[in-house]
Design a protein around this motif. Structure first.
Motif, short mmCIF file in Angstrom:
data_model
loop_
_atom_site.label_atom_id
_atom_site.label_comp_id
_atom_site.label_asym_id
_atom_site.label_seq_id
_atom_site.Cartn_x
_atom_site.Cartn_y
_atom_site.Cartn_z
N ARG A 1 -21.18 -1.54 -3.94
CA ARG A 1 -20.86 -0.12 -4.56
C ARG A 1 -19.44 0.01 -4.70
NH1 ARG A 1 -21.41 5.16 -1.37
NH2 ARG A 1 -21.86 6.77 -2.85
N ARG A 2 -18.88 0.82 -5.71
CA ARG A 2 -17.50 1.12 -6.12
C ARG A 2 -17.46 2.59 -6.13
NH1 ARG A 2 -16.27 -3.38 -10.50
NH2 ARG A 2 -16.39 -5.03 -9.25
N ILE A 3 -16.66 3.11 -5.27
CA ILE A 3 -16.44 4.33 -5.22
C ILE A 3 -14.67 4.56 -5.40
CG2 ILE A 3 -18.10 5.85 -4.59
CD1 ILE A 3 -17.62 5.09 -1.58
N ARG A 4 -14.18 5.76 -5.77
CA ARG A 4 -12.80 6.04 -5.79
C ARG A 4 -12.46 6.54 -4.27
NH1 ARG A 4 -12.51 6.96 -10.85
NH2 ARG A 4 -11.26 5.29 -11.66
N ALA A 5 -11.29 5.99 -3.67
CA ALA A 5 -10.67 6.36 -2.37
C ALA A 5 -9.30 6.32 -2.39
CB ALA A 5 -11.18 5.43 -1.48
N ARG A 6 -8.75 7.40 -1.42
CA ARG A 6 -7.43 7.67 -1.28
C ARG A 6 -6.89 7.41 0.00
NH1 ARG A 6 -7.07 13.20 -2.30
NH2 ARG A 6 -7.53 13.34 0.18
N LEU A 7 -5.85 6.55 -0.04
CA LEU A 7 -5.22 6.13 1.40
C LEU A 7 -4.57 7.36 2.04
CD1 LEU A 7 -4.70 3.85 3.39
CD2 LEU A 7 -2.59 3.16 2.12
N ASP A 8 -5.10 7.87 2.97
CA ASP A 8 -4.60 9.39 3.32
C ASP A 8 -3.40 9.12 4.68
OD1 ASP A 8 -5.45 11.15 1.77
OD2 ASP A 8 -7.34 11.40 2.87
N ARG A 9 -3.65 8.20 5.44
CA ARG A 9 -2.86 7.82 6.71
C ARG A 9 -2.87 6.66 7.07
NH1 ARG A 9 -4.28 10.16 12.19
NH2 ARG A 9 -2.30 9.50 13.02
N ASN B 1 0.27 -8.93 4.01
CA ASN B 1 0.03 -9.52 5.40
C ASN B 1 -0.02 -8.64 6.38
OD1 ASN B 1 -0.31 -11.98 3.89
ND2 ASN B 1 1.59 -12.60 4.21
N ASP B 2 0.26 -7.39 6.24
CA ASP B 2 0.33 -6.61 7.22
C ASP B 2 -1.03 -6.22 7.89
OD1 ASP B 2 2.80 -6.13 7.80
OD2 ASP B 2 2.99 -4.00 6.76
N ILE B 3 -1.37 -5.78 9.27
CA ILE B 3 -2.70 -5.51 9.37
C ILE B 3 -2.48 -4.31 10.15
CG2 ILE B 3 -4.41 -5.97 11.32
CD1 ILE B 3 -3.51 -9.01 10.99
N GLY B 4 -3.31 -3.17 9.73
CA GLY B 4 -2.96 -1.80 10.15
C GLY B 4 -4.19 -0.79 10.13
N ASP B 5 -3.98 0.04 11.07
CA ASP B 5 -5.37 1.24 11.02
C ASP B 5 -5.17 2.10 10.06
OD1 ASP B 5 -6.56 -0.39 12.77
OD2 ASP B 5 -6.15 0.35 14.53
N VAL B 6 -5.99 2.59 9.20
CA VAL B 6 -5.80 3.54 8.15
C VAL B 6 -6.84 4.88 8.33
CG1 VAL B 6 -4.43 2.04 6.82
CG2 VAL B 6 -6.92 2.24 6.35
N THR B 7 -6.48 5.75 7.69
CA THR B 7 -7.76 6.58 7.11
C THR B 7 -7.85 6.64 5.73
OG1 THR B 7 -7.07 8.08 8.93
CG2 THR B 7 -8.57 9.19 7.45
N LEU B 8 -8.91 6.73 5.28
CA LEU B 8 -9.27 6.88 3.79
C LEU B 8 -10.02 7.84 3.65
CD1 LEU B 8 -9.98 3.13 3.48
CD2 LEU B 8 -8.39 4.08 2.08
N THR B 9 -9.87 8.41 2.29
CA THR B 9 -10.94 9.53 1.99
C THR B 9 -11.65 9.18 0.67
OG1 THR B 9 -9.49 11.24 2.87
CG2 THR B 9 -11.40 12.00 1.50
N ALA B 10 -12.99 8.89 0.66
CA ALA B 10 -13.57 8.63 -0.56
C ALA B 10 -14.05 9.97 -1.48
CB ALA B 10 -14.81 7.58 -0.20
N ALA C 1 1.00 -1.24 0.03
CA ALA C 1 0.05 0.16 0.15
C ALA C 1 0.73 1.16 -0.10
CB ALA C 1 -0.87 0.06 1.41
N LYS C 2 0.59 2.17 -0.80
CA LYS C 2 1.19 3.41 -0.53
C LYS C 2 0.54 4.77 -0.48
CE LYS C 2 3.92 4.91 -4.32
NZ LYS C 2 3.73 4.02 -5.57
N LEU C 3 1.00 5.43 0.48
CA LEU C 3 0.27 6.56 0.93
C LEU C 3 -0.14 7.43 -0.15
CD1 LEU C 3 -0.20 6.97 4.02
CD2 LEU C 3 1.76 8.32 4.22
N ARG C 4 -1.14 8.20 -0.09
CA ARG C 4 -1.97 8.99 -1.04
C ARG C 4 -2.17 8.29 -2.39
NH1 ARG C 4 -2.45 13.10 1.58
NH2 ARG C 4 -3.38 13.96 -0.32
N SER C 5 -1.99 6.98 -2.34
CA SER C 5 -2.45 6.14 -3.63
C SER C 5 -4.02 6.14 -3.69
CB SER C 5 -1.83 4.85 -3.75
OG SER C 5 -0.54 4.67 -3.85
N ARG C 6 -4.56 6.10 -4.93
CA ARG C 6 -5.87 5.83 -5.16
C ARG C 6 -6.25 4.54 -5.52
NH1 ARG C 6 -7.33 11.28 -6.46
NH2 ARG C 6 -5.19 12.21 -5.99
#
Ligand code: GTP
Lengths: 296, 436
Positions: B361-369, B391-400, B348-353
């Motif tokens: 339902r499909r929408i675009r989202a950006r990985l913000d944090r 295989n990483d498990i993590g907590d993130v913020t996404l903006t759709a 996963a890359k930060l700020r990727s879409r």
């Protein structure tokens, strides 16, 4: 929730996903009980609208005549478009070559003919009646299974499938095989056929037929299988548990002439459903090898 | 031949018992070689779910590989590569029934490399069997699978301490594992009442269907009995109504001239003809005028049913739009907090879409944090990461790009999970659950 209902809702959900996610999908229709079940579920999924897919049949030229008749009548009644891919045509045009010898079968030719049909009509998704309980490599299938632009199945790189979210996004040239009745067992299918009162080709029920024995299996006599010296033709009371070509489907001795008797027979069966599939007996991995090449 | 027997057999009675059985979906999970496939094969065998020809195939295939007794793992390790390497690569689903229940069992791979396939098997299950080799105790992969099961909210976990024959059926190794995993469950917040431990030998059949005499110090039930009595929750009906439109149906039949049906599967809750519903995202209301369930007219429908709804007003409603009830709205937000399991080898890359698929339902989202990456055994959170690897498990913020209508997964599983699709490869890159 009743178990059969749960399976029915799941299948309808998958079929609707195919309609929504793809532009040009088709139902692979063999005329067997599983594809009849699929077509019936599709009718329910879109009612009162009509089924938005054509039925695709790959005609090996070695089919049981009863099944062909049934196929045509069924498509007619369903008001569905029937698309036929012909192995005979591909042989005549030199694209495919007939196998030789005692075990000659057109089963292996079915896959290239199917792939050609998919390409010719540009299908981006094909709905099949494959079930996970049929066979050990089918047990590995997803609801949506991606095939590359050669029609092949890459078993080591299958997409994860989470909860009921189906990802049918593909690149140009790839296509999807969708299996809405993945979680149904043979018994479930028959129970459903009984409940919905679906008509089936007559050869699923007990009937008399000329047969001969080979490798411990009962083969139907047909123009497509050559007898070798020592093989004796004898009429037997039989039925078929799965229906493929006349050269790859063995019969079982059975007096089961209606669905109740078939349900009873399956519940108490000593052999598995595909135990009489000659095409599965070629080797331990016969099904997987066919699937990798593009069979469904 | 069935002739003659048929008189004594009654379809109606059979059908009632057959259809009234409930179904338990279970996943066998745990580290490599701890015996998942063997255990499932053993269960099939002991419940007489294998027809004679499959048993013969099994014995033949085992002999060919030099085994005297049947190697039960061959029953589910159905791929050539799996049989060659003696490991499970992808999930196999198998089906069996007892007089009490029907089972759909997912045999999942233990290899870390194939964790995505384990997640696949676990996400469709409501209970898990975690296999642990009595000799080795809990391994990193054991903890990871436990953690994933907890994230996916599996209702019951049965820890099967396997290969007891190889530790002389002694209680000490069993106790050690019980202690390790009980304290892990406490740290996770996994309820103790839903955690069961059992010592067994999959290959020799101890404690599978009958209590083992070799393990007399164990006073609990044998495995099959445990599986037959695990409660199956039906809470989805009592949750608020959530319905996503999958597909819009229009008919050409004259009798259905103006028909417009909104087809979909009810995620949670119930709906009746006459109910007022709110349409999201548009936020206007309408009244349900008709419900078809699998082609049949009905007055009401419940969670899990594939239906088609008709509404009183001609509304602009398409795939992915959601129907809810006015007094019970989901969370509506563009910026969402979620826990992810990363499933693909492209990190996963930060700020990727990505494409966020929530239900259908499909929408675009950006990985913000990437707020934290959680270690599956210590559960310690590392806060410095900019990425999630496979295989990483993590907590993130996404903006759709548009608002998402969701419920926190802990409150409503059916409306609380999503996947991320990598637009370059089209692969399913991650599974996520909404946190708050
Ligand atoms: N002695 C003994 N051996 C066992 C037992 N259960 C499994 N085994 C052996 O352990 C090995 C691994 O078993 P599998 O069932 O393939 O393990 P698995 O957990 O499915 O492995 P993966 O799916 O590849 O992670 C095999 O050689 C089994 O015969 C047991 O109870 N006792």
């Amino acid at each position: 929730m009743e178990y059969l209902k749960e399976l029915e809702y799941e299948a309808i959900y998958v079929i609707r996903e195919v309609a929504a996610q793809f532009e040009n999908a088709a139902i692979l229709f063999s005329g067997g009980k599983d594809s009849i079940t699929i077509a019936h579920l599709a009718r329910k999924a879109f009612f009162p609208a009509s089924i938005p897919f054509p039925l695709v049949h790959v005609d090996t030229g070695h089919n049981f005549p009863e099944v062909m008749e049934f196929r045509d009548a069924f498509a007619n009644e369903l008001d569905a478009r029937l698309v036929v891919g012909s192995v005979q045509e591909a042989i005549d045009s030199g694209d495919l070559m007939e196998q030789k010898g005692k075990y000659a079968s057109r089963n292996m030719l079915q896959t290239p003919a199917l792939l050609k049909t998919i390409e010719r009509f540009g299908f981006d998704a094909c709905i099949g009646g494959g079930r996970r309980d049929e066979e050990k490599s089918r047990a590995k299938e997803r609801f949506f299974s991606v095939r590359n632009d050669f029609g092949q199945w890459d078993v080591k790189r299958q997409r994860p499938e989470l909860f009921d979210m189906l990802n049918g996004k593909i690149h140009k040239g790839e296509n999807i095989r969708a299996f809405p009745i993945s979680n149904w067992t043979e018994l479930d299918v028959w129970n459903y056929i009984k409940q919905e009162q679906l008509a089936l080709p007559s050869l699923y029920y007990s009937h008399m037929r000329p047969t001969f024995e080979r490798d411990g299996l009962i083969w139907p006599v047909s123009d497509f299988v050559r007898l070798v010296p020592g093989e004796i033709v004898r009429p037997r009371r039989v039925r078929f548990r799965t229906v493929g070509d006349m050269s790859c489907s063995a019969a079982m001795e059975s007096g089961a002439s209606n669905i109740d008797e078939i349900l009873y027979e399956i519940e108490n069966a000593q052999t598995s459903e595909r135990g009489a599939r000659i095409d599965d007996k070629w080797s331990e991995a016969a099904m997987e090898l066919r699937k990798v090449e593009g069979y469904f | 031949m069935t002739n003659g027997l048929k008189l004594r057999w009654n379809y109606g009675k059979w059908k009632d018992t057959f259809n009234m059985k409930d179904v338990l979906r279970i996943a066998a999970i745990g580290s490599v070689d701890d015996g998942k496939s063997t255990l499932i094969g053993r269960l099939l065998y002991e419940t007489k779910s294998l027809p004679a020809d499959k048993v013969e195939d099994l014995i033949r295939a085992s002999k060919r590989r030099g085994f005297e007794s049947p190697d039960f793992s061959l029953l589910t390790d159905g791929l050539v590569a799996e049989r060659e390497q003696g490991i499970t690569i992808d999930v196999a689903h198998v089906y069996f029934q007892t007089p009490h229940r029907k089972f759909i069992v997912a045999d999942t791979p233990g290899h870390e490399q194939y964790t995505r396939n384990m997640v696949t098997g676990a996400s469709s299950s409501s209970a898990a069997l975690i296999l642990v080799d009595a000799r080795n105790g809990s391994l990193l992969q054991t903890y990871r699978h436990f953690f994933i099961s907890h994230i996916l909210d599996l209702s019951t976990i049965v820890v099967c301490v396997n290969k007891m024959d190889l530790v002389g059926y002694r209680e000490t190794p069993f106790r050690t594992i019980t202690d390790e995993l009980s304290s892990f469950a406490v740290r996770l917040g996994f309820p103790k009442a839903k955690l069961i431990f059992i010592p067994l030998s999959a290959s020799l059949g101890d404690n599978i269907t009958t209590p083992s005499r070799n393990i007399s110090w164990y006073t609990g039930k044998p495995l099959l009995e445990i599986l037959e009595t695990i409660p199956i929750s039906a809470e989805r009906n009592t949750l608020p109504f959530r319905f996503q439109v999958q597909h819009v149906l229009r008919s050409k039949l004259p009798a259905f001239h103006d028909y417009r049906g909104y087809a979909g599967k009810i995620s949670s809750g119930t709906i009746c003809v006459g109910d007022t519903v709110t349409v999201l995202p548009a936020q206007y209301t309408s009244v349900v005028t008709g419900i078809d369930v699998a082609g049949k007219r009905v007055e009401s429908a419940q969670a899990g049913e594939s239906i088609s709804l008709q509404l009183s007003m001609e509304v602009d409603l398409g795939r992915g739009d959601m129907l809810v009830k006015e007094n019970n709205m989901p969370t509506i937000a563009r910026s969402v907090e979620a826990r992810l399991c990363w499933l693909t080898d492209r990190p996963a890359k930060l700020r990727s879409r990505y494409v966020l698929q929530h239900g259908v339902r499909r929408i675009r989202a950006r990985l913000d944090r990437v707020k934290s990456v959680i270690h599956p055994e210590s559960l310690e959170e590392a806060n410095t990461s900019e990425t999630l690897a496979m295989n990483d498990i993590g907590d993130v913020t996404l903006t759709a790009a548009q608002e998402v209508f969701y419920d926190p997964f802990a409150r409503n599983k059916a409306n609380g999970a999503f996947i991320l699709i990598d637009e370059v490869t089209n692969d399913t890159a991650a599974v996520g659950v909404f946190i708050s």
